[in-house]
Design an enzyme around this catalytic site. Sequence first.
Site, PDB file in Angstrom:
ATOM      1  N   HIS A 284       0.859  -1.183   0.000  1.00 24.12           N
ATOM      2  CA  HIS A 284       0.000   0.000   0.000  1.00 24.12           C
ATOM      3  C   HIS A 284       0.901   1.241   0.000  1.00 24.12           C
ATOM      4  CE1 HIS A 284      -3.088  -2.786   1.228  1.00 24.12           C
ATOM      5  NE2 HIS A 284      -3.989  -1.844   1.407  1.00 24.12           N
TER       6      HIS A 284
ATOM      7  N   GLU B 159      -2.006   6.446  -0.778  1.00 23.88           N
ATOM      8  CA  GLU B 159      -3.440   6.514  -0.487  1.00 23.88           C
ATOM      9  C   GLU B 159      -3.655   7.695   0.473  1.00 23.88           C
ATOM     10  OE1 GLU B 159      -4.912   3.352   1.971  1.00 23.88           O
ATOM     11  OE2 GLU B 159      -7.013   3.791   1.563  1.00 23.88           O
TER      12      GLU B 159
HETATM   13 ZN   LIG Z   1      -6.171  -2.041   1.133  1.00 26.71          ZN
END
Ligand SMILES: [Zn+2]
Length: 329
Positions: A193, A196
Amino acid sequence: MENIDKGIVPKAELHCHIEGAANPQLVTSQALKYDVDISKIIHNGAFVWSNFAEFLKCYDGAASLFRSHDDYALLSETYLSELALNGCIYSEVFISTDHARMVGISEEEYIEGLAAGMRQAKQKHDIESRMIATGLRHEGPESVIRAATYIANNPHPLVTGFGMGGEERMYSPRDFIEGFEIAREAGLAITSHAGELVGPESIQDTLKYLKPHRIGHGVRAIEDNKLVSELAEKEIVLECCPGSNIALGLYPTFRDHPFVALRDSGVLVTLNSDDPPHFDTSLANEYRLAEFEFGLSRNELVEITKTAINAAFVDQKTRISLLEKIENI
Ligand SMILES: [Zn+2]
């Protein structure tokens, strides 16, 4: 293809957290099984939260109701069956051995339970699936090293990738080099990740220090033109989750979401549901949103599915058979 209607868009998913995929009906029946009060997290058949902290509480509350091999088998079979009935031919789910430990079951029982559900779903609905082991970023480098070491020492044919989720605003990708090296040396494909909740610098650092094949989310790359070109050039696939981004307030509306701009710039993008019932979405809904909010044609949606299969953490034989399957739907 018994369960897929001719004409339905074939779909694939690369980014979904298995504990976050438990639907409210399943969570309610688990709560009855363990006699747990869930009135604070589910109202009228839907999860309720209004900010990120409450969302995490909701997620953990639901996750804590899966406590055995059979619970996890039921969870993965239920989720994958639902996907398959909506035209999904391939799914990768993030798993968290730290979560297993938190609910008091062994890593082995957890992974074998999920694998049993995956085998059932494949047998009944012809859906292929794999697991991506993850460490929890907010738990620090030890969590990532622990998760990577466990999988390196206990390889499983259905665990083919390694990644990191959790609170992106804590620590730097540099802090996790060791854990990711352990996973890479064990032959696992890498995703993480980034981009974001934190801007393009988190993607740049992730590329530099963790050397992933794919990035989870990555949408905030749009804030840096040079980075967008680099992602396109290096063919780093983004696991985009537009519904999740809107639900968490990253962008006010779908018109503000950079999915189309990234795609138009040559970045390889895919569609994913992240924690579907928490964000009132599903993989099928993400494809619908891409059609109606982003204006993608059926052929363009099928291309996105092919991008996902080409970036899937599977062996070549499986990849070829999945690509053939797309042509036959
Ligand atoms: Zn996620």
